[in-house]
Design a protein around this motif. Structure first.
Motif, PDB file in Angstrom:
ATOM      1  N   PRO A 177       0.807  -1.226   0.000  1.00  0.00           N
ATOM      2  CA  PRO A 177       0.000   0.000   0.000  1.00  0.00           C
ATOM      3  C   PRO A 177       0.838   1.273   0.000  1.00  0.00           C
ATOM      4  O   PRO A 177       0.452   2.256  -0.644  1.00  0.00           O
ATOM      5  N   ASP A 178       1.969   1.275   0.708  1.00  0.00           N
ATOM      6  CA  ASP A 178       2.782   2.498   0.722  1.00  0.00           C
ATOM      7  C   ASP A 178       3.374   2.787  -0.646  1.00  0.00           C
ATOM      8  O   ASP A 178       3.494   3.953  -1.053  1.00  0.00           O
ATOM      9  N   GLN A 179       3.720   1.741  -1.400  1.00  0.00           N
ATOM     10  CA  GLN A 179       4.238   1.939  -2.752  1.00  0.00           C
ATOM     11  C   GLN A 179       3.168   2.540  -3.663  1.00  0.00           C
ATOM     12  O   GLN A 179       3.431   3.490  -4.416  1.00  0.00           O
ATOM     13  N   VAL A 180       1.960   1.979  -3.593  1.00  0.00           N
ATOM     14  CA  VAL A 180       0.877   2.475  -4.433  1.00  0.00           C
ATOM     15  C   VAL A 180       0.506   3.895  -4.013  1.00  0.00           C
ATOM     16  O   VAL A 180       0.238   4.759  -4.867  1.00  0.00           O
ATOM     17  N   SER A 181       0.521   4.171  -2.720  1.00  0.00           N
ATOM     18  CA  SER A 181       0.209   5.523  -2.235  1.00  0.00           C
ATOM     19  C   SER A 181       1.206   6.540  -2.773  1.00  0.00           C
ATOM     20  O   SER A 181       0.823   7.640  -3.202  1.00  0.00           O
ATOM     21  N   ASP A 182       2.478   6.191  -2.766  1.00  0.00           N
ATOM     22  CA  ASP A 182       3.498   7.112  -3.293  1.00  0.00           C
ATOM     23  C   ASP A 182       3.275   7.367  -4.785  1.00  0.00           C
ATOM     24  O   ASP A 182       3.423   8.504  -5.267  1.00  0.00           O
ATOM     25  N   ARG A 183       2.917   6.326  -5.521  1.00  0.00           N
ATOM     26  CA  ARG A 183       2.640   6.497  -6.946  1.00  0.00           C
ATOM     27  C   ARG A 183       1.452   7.436  -7.163  1.00  0.00           C
ATOM     28  O   ARG A 183       1.454   8.267  -8.077  1.00  0.00           O
ATOM     29  N   LEU A 184       0.437   7.280  -6.340  1.00  0.00           N
ATOM     30  CA  LEU A 184      -0.742   8.135  -6.467  1.00  0.00           C
ATOM     31  C   LEU A 184      -0.404   9.586  -6.172  1.00  0.00           C
ATOM     32  O   LEU A 184      -0.862  10.493  -6.878  1.00  0.00           O
ATOM     33  N   ARG A 185       0.361   9.827  -5.137  1.00  0.00           N
ATOM     34  CA  ARG A 185       0.738  11.208  -4.815  1.00  0.00           C
ATOM     35  C   ARG A 185       1.528  11.829  -5.963  1.00  0.00           C
ATOM     36  O   ARG A 185       1.315  12.991  -6.320  1.00  0.00           O
ATOM     37  N   ASP A 186       2.429  11.050  -6.546  1.00  0.00           N
ATOM     38  CA  ASP A 186       3.210  11.550  -7.685  1.00  0.00           C
ATOM     39  C   ASP A 186       2.309  11.887  -8.871  1.00  0.00           C
ATOM     40  O   ASP A 186       2.639  12.760  -9.679  1.00  0.00           O
ATOM     41  N   ALA A 187       1.173  11.185  -8.986  1.00  0.00           N
ATOM     42  CA  ALA A 187       0.259  11.385 -10.115  1.00  0.00           C
ATOM     43  C   ALA A 187      -0.769  12.483  -9.863  1.00  0.00           C
ATOM     44  O   ALA A 187      -1.594  12.760 -10.738  1.00  0.00           O
ATOM     45  N   GLY A 188      -0.743  13.098  -8.673  1.00  0.00           N
ATOM     46  CA  GLY A 188      -1.662  14.200  -8.410  1.00  0.00           C
ATOM     47  C   GLY A 188      -2.901  13.830  -7.623  1.00  0.00           C
ATOM     48  O   GLY A 188      -3.943  14.476  -7.758  1.00  0.00           O
ATOM     49  N   PHE A 189      -2.777  12.787  -6.781  1.00  0.00           N
ATOM     50  CA  PHE A 189      -3.882  12.375  -5.921  1.00  0.00           C
ATOM     51  C   PHE A 189      -3.537  12.615  -4.454  1.00  0.00           C
ATOM     52  O   PHE A 189      -2.364  12.576  -4.066  1.00  0.00           O
TER      53      PHE A 189
END
Length: 214
Positions: A177-189
């Motif tokens: 989940p932390d990996q996916v969360s970081d990806r989302l933040r990078d994408a503007g979420f």
């Protein structure tokens, strides 16, 4: 593997297993109280932002799309596999399903009030995840909710058979989940919450709630 190759392998694999997959998954949500609760929270979030169309990306045979509609959400389904969308239309007449790819969604900018991707990111290689999340952000309205479900882990598995013993050729990417969360933040979420499910099984999962930033 380049984008065209894994997309073609995934499409062919799910075309092959579509009927068996639909039989196995038809009543899946009845056995998953925590996932039903997550979908209810997602539906509430869509309504709280004014409502509107919701895209179920990677909808498979349409059981989750149909459940969202039962919750009062105007959901429609998109799937890479034409065989899956054919089954979805047959099993859920009156709902909208179309074939398409999450790497290049055939939707206008800011056109959906919410977006769901339930265990459909699992076949997307790491290199293509930013493209997919960028598409999710593009088609979501500012402030629109995003719900992701995925397998939890730190490995990639090559799946050569499944759903009734049919041949497949897909890679299943397990992520934390932390990996996916970081990806989302990078994408503007903005990441709001996550729920871990089936922790003591061989296939733990996560459901992650996020929202498109303005």
């Amino acid at each position: 593997m380049d984008t065209d190759s894994w997309l073609a392998d995934t499409r062919t694999s799910y075309d092959t297993v579509a009927a068996s997959y639909a039989d196995l998954m038809g009543d899946a949500l009845a056995r998953e109280p925590y996932l039903r609760a997550a979908l209810a929270l997602f539906a509430d979030s869509v309504r709280a932002t004014g409502g509107g169309p919701v895209a179920d990306v990677g909808c498979g045979p349409g059981h989750v799309t149909a459940y969202l509609n039962e919750l009062g959400v105007d959901a429609f389904g998109i799937d890479l596999s034409p065989a899956m969308t054919d089954l979805a239309r047959r099993n859920h007449p009156g709902l909208r399903f179309e074939a398409g790819t999450m790497t290049d969604l055939d939707l206008p900018d800011a056109s959906v009030a919410g977006l769901l991707a339930f265990w459909s990111l699992i076949h997307v290689p790491d290199a293509d995840v930013p493209t997919v999340l960028g598409e999710f952000r593009r088609v979501l309205r500012p402030g629109g909710p995003l719900l992701l479900g995925f397998h939890v882990g730190d490995e990639t598995r090559h799946k050569t058979q499944g759903y009734g013993g049919h041949p497949m050729n897909v890679h299943v990417h397990l992520r934390r989940p932390d990996q996916v969360s970081d990806r989302l933040r990078d994408a503007g979420f903005t990441v709001e919450a996550h729920l871990l499910v089936d922790l003591d099984t061989s296939a733990p999962g996560a459901v992650l709630f996020a929202r498109r930033q303005p």
